[in-house]
Design a protein around this motif. Structure first.
Motif, PDB file in Angstrom:
ATOM      1  N   GLY A 211      35.839  44.938  56.828  1.00 26.00           N
ATOM      2  CA  GLY A 211      34.740  44.120  57.336  1.00 26.00           C
ATOM      3  C   GLY A 211      34.995  42.636  57.362  1.00 26.00           C
ATOM      4  O   GLY A 211      34.134  41.856  57.767  1.00 26.00           O
ATOM      5  N   GLY A 212      36.188  42.194  56.916  1.00 24.22           N
ATOM      6  CA  GLY A 212      36.489  40.765  56.864  1.00 24.22           C
ATOM      7  C   GLY A 212      35.704  40.034  55.800  1.00 24.22           C
ATOM      8  O   GLY A 212      35.414  38.843  55.932  1.00 24.22           O
ATOM      9  N   HIS A 213      35.363  40.721  54.704  1.00 19.62           N
ATOM     10  CA  HIS A 213      34.506  40.150  53.665  1.00 19.62           C
ATOM     11  C   HIS A 213      35.304  39.331  52.654  1.00 19.62           C
ATOM     12  O   HIS A 213      36.448  39.661  52.334  1.00 19.62           O
ATOM     13  N   ASN A 214      34.656  38.281  52.133  1.00 17.39           N
ATOM     14  CA  ASN A 214      35.253  37.487  51.058  1.00 17.39           C
ATOM     15  C   ASN A 214      35.208  38.292  49.759  1.00 17.39           C
ATOM     16  O   ASN A 214      34.213  38.947  49.458  1.00 17.39           O
ATOM     17  N   LEU A 215      36.301  38.206  48.983  1.00 20.53           N
ATOM     18  CA  LEU A 215      36.453  39.052  47.795  1.00 20.53           C
ATOM     19  C   LEU A 215      36.876  38.216  46.601  1.00 20.53           C
ATOM     20  O   LEU A 215      37.792  37.391  46.697  1.00 20.53           O
ATOM     21  N   LEU A 216      36.202  38.438  45.460  1.00 23.49           N
ATOM     22  CA  LEU A 216      36.555  37.780  44.204  1.00 23.49           C
ATOM     23  C   LEU A 216      37.050  38.838  43.226  1.00 23.49           C
ATOM     24  O   LEU A 216      36.360  39.821  42.949  1.00 23.49           O
ATOM     25  N   LEU A 217      38.259  38.644  42.700  1.00 19.55           N
ATOM     26  CA  LEU A 217      38.867  39.553  41.732  1.00 19.55           C
ATOM     27  C   LEU A 217      38.785  38.920  40.356  1.00 19.55           C
ATOM     28  O   LEU A 217      39.307  37.824  40.128  1.00 19.55           O
ATOM     29  N   LEU A 218      38.115  39.602  39.433  1.00 21.81           N
ATOM     30  CA  LEU A 218      37.851  39.062  38.099  1.00 21.81           C
ATOM     31  C   LEU A 218      38.468  39.977  37.059  1.00 21.81           C
ATOM     32  O   LEU A 218      38.223  41.186  37.061  1.00 21.81           O
ATOM     33  N   GLY A 219      39.306  39.443  36.184  1.00 15.86           N
ATOM     34  CA  GLY A 219      39.900  40.291  35.171  1.00 15.86           C
ATOM     35  C   GLY A 219      40.889  39.561  34.290  1.00 15.86           C
ATOM     36  O   GLY A 219      41.292  38.421  34.585  1.00 15.86           O
ATOM     37  N   PRO A 220      41.319  40.195  33.198  1.00 15.33           N
ATOM     38  CA  PRO A 220      42.276  39.570  32.281  1.00 15.33           C
ATOM     39  C   PRO A 220      43.628  39.331  32.947  1.00 15.33           C
ATOM     40  O   PRO A 220      43.916  39.888  34.014  1.00 15.33           O
ATOM     41  N   PRO A 221      44.475  38.545  32.318  1.00 15.16           N
ATOM     42  CA  PRO A 221      45.815  38.298  32.883  1.00 15.16           C
ATOM     43  C   PRO A 221      46.633  39.585  32.958  1.00 15.16           C
ATOM     44  O   PRO A 221      46.543  40.452  32.075  1.00 15.16           O
ATOM     45  N   GLY A 222      47.435  39.717  34.002  1.00 19.05           N
ATOM     46  CA  GLY A 222      48.389  40.815  34.102  1.00 19.05           C
ATOM     47  C   GLY A 222      47.817  42.142  34.537  1.00 19.05           C
ATOM     48  O   GLY A 222      48.481  43.178  34.404  1.00 19.05           O
ATOM     49  N   THR A 223      46.607  42.152  35.091  1.00 21.14           N
ATOM     50  CA  THR A 223      46.009  43.423  35.502  1.00 21.14           C
ATOM     51  C   THR A 223      46.238  43.743  36.977  1.00 21.14           C
ATOM     52  O   THR A 223      45.818  44.795  37.442  1.00 21.14           O
TER      53      THR A 223
END
Length: 508
Positions: A211-223
């Motif tokens: 869909g061309g949506h903006n995406l935020l990836l949230l998580g600890p380092p190295g995942t």
């Protein structure tokens, strides 16, 4: 003949306005005067042109030479005017005939030897010249990029003497840029199957691509947040002819090489978090495109999101909505296209973890860290997904690879085809009115969504964004209508809202 006129092009944003180089040679004390709002590098053309003429076997007239770059109120910069100035001097001093000059436009910086060097903004100039039914002559260094556009009749030359011979002899011709076969390099992109686990994050990436949506990836380092983001291009369709021209025109302003392997490849820009506002949105006394414009029709990836300056990120808010960035300066007002898909990655706390035994931050510290991002900026993300540490056993008991980018890409292409047939654009670009007509809900589902929004404290913009994501999920499943399950899945991709709500309650 003491007066000659040669046609050329300036570079203002992605526009290439016409410029006439007028040269008048008269008797008097030897002098070279350049007028027409030139900046320093244009004024230095005097010395480059003199050496290039002499080293090419011509005479630099020992007379009073006046060069006018018209129109006078148009800012002019760079060495792109060297070649037309040299040709105009030769024509005005009758060292070459002027009969062919009006049919051509010339662009190029001259070396002292007479060699022609490439210039920035060749593609906008080639497109503008073709609209005026003129032949553009430029350096061999620009041949690769102008060869990829079908419009116009462009010629290339290695040096000044070669062009003068062409203008003086009707039997002599210049070379045309060799046509290149466009290649599809999607198979060479990083593959999604390289990522171990993280199936929910992969699903969010698929929805984002569809869909061309903006995406935020949230998580600890190295995942695997950065790995996920860099796999997005492999899921996206190639650029259309019009999109490729738009992206190439912007890239040519900063002389990013264009060739057959990246002509249809969507831009992927990943600036460092130390980037300034001018680097990200564009700037300069004569405005240059920033990263958001260089990523036009592609992906802008911001890694370590909270480490960017807050005012720099907030400067992205308007162009993310409008798809363009307007930069105003005293000398010029320039509009650059900036329709991008924003992907960002961040840690949930200053120490990288916010839960479990690895957490070394209290809720107040985490809140201060997340407050580096303004609420209106976070509101621009359609999806936010947590990328957690892998559960025990996933690494040691791994038996087979995950799904490849090619198979996911096919589903993305099918969903985008449905969107194009329905509205002519991807779901993320739907206007508020189009959302109402294309993302209809039955009364029960609308009430369910409204209750969820009130619980999460989301705005009307959040309502529209969830509807767009739900529409994309329905398209991926081949469903004509949005169901409760599609809405529920879209709501599950709001982990940042839930995290903030949890922190607000924790800090009282």
């Amino acid at each position: 003949m003491s007066l000659a006129i040669v046609h050329t092009r300036a570079s203002i944003g992605i526009q290439a306005p016409a410029v006439s180089v007028e040269v008048h040679i008269s008797n008097g004390m030897p002098n070279f005067t350049l007028v027409g709002l030139p900046e320093i590098t244009v004024k230095e053309a005097k010395d480059r042109v003199r050496s290039a003429l002499i080293n090419s076997g011509f005479t630099f007239p020992p007379k009073k030479i006046t060069v006018n770059l018209a129109p006078a109120d148009l800012p002019k910069e760079g060495g792109r005017f060297d070649l037309p100035i040299a040709l105009a001097i030769l024509a005005a001093s009758e060292q070459i005939p002027a009969t062919k000059l009006h049919q051509h436009e010339f662009l190029g910086e001259l070396a002292l030897s007479g060699e022609i060097k490439p210039i920035n903004g060749a593609i906008p100039a080639a497109l503008a010249a073709s609209r005026n039914d003129r032949i553009l002559v430029l350096s061999q260094g620009n041949a690769t990029e102008v060869a990829l556009i079908e419009q116009g009749n462009n010629l290339i030359a290695a040096n000044l003497a070669e062009i003068c011979h062409y203008l003086s002899d009707n039997e002599t011709t210049l070379c045309k840029p060799a046509k290149q076969v466009i290649q599809d390099d999607s198979l060479s992109l990083p593959d999604l199957k390289d990522i171990i686990g993280q199936e929910q994050a992969k699903r969010a990436l698929e929805i984002s691509a569809a869909g061309g949506h903006n995406l935020l990836l949230l998580g600890p380092p190295g995942t695997g947040k950065t790995m996920l983001a860099t796999r997005l291009n492999a899921l996206l369709p190639p650029l259309s002819d019009q999109e490729a021209l738009e992206s190439a025109a912007i890239s040519s302003l900063v002389h990013t090489p264009q060739n057959s392997s990246n002509w249809r490849k969507r831009p992927f820009r990943a600036p460092h978090h130390s980037a300034s506002m001018a680097a990200l949105v564009g700037g300069g006394s004569i405005p240059r495109p920033g990263e958001i414009s260089l990523a036009h029709n592609g992906v802008l990836f911001l890694d370590e999101l909270p480490e960017f300056e807050r005012k720099v990120l907030d400067a992205l808010r308007e162009p993310l909505e409008s798809g363009e960035i307007v930069i105003s300066r005293a000398s010029a007002k320039v509009c650059f296209p900036a329709r991008v898909q924003l992907i960002a990655a961040m840690n949930p706390s200053p120490t990288g973890h916010y839960q479990g035994i690895l957490s070394r931050s209290n809720p107040q510290q985490i809140m201060r860290y997340l407050n580096r991002l303004s609420g209106p900026f976070l509101d621009r993300f359609d999806l936010s997904i947590e990328v957690p540490l892998l559960p025990q056993g996933v690494l040691s008991q791994r038996r087979e690879e995950g799904e490849s980018s090619q198979s996911v890409r096919q589903r993305v292409l099918n969903a985008r085809e449905l969107q194009t047939k329905r509205s002519g654009k991807v779901n993320a670009q739907l206007s508020s009115k189009e959302v109402e007509s294309n993302c209809k809900l039955n009364p029960e589902d609308a009430l369910f969504l409204e209750h969820a929004l009130l619980k999460l404290g989301l705005s009307v913009r959040g309502w529209h964004r969830i509807l767009k994501v739900s529409r994309t999920i329905a398209d991926l499943s081949g469903s004509e209508a949005i169901s409760r399950s599609h809405i529920a899945e879209a709501l599950s991709y709001r982990c940042m809202d839930r995290l903030l709500l949890q922190l607000y309650k924790a800090v009282g």
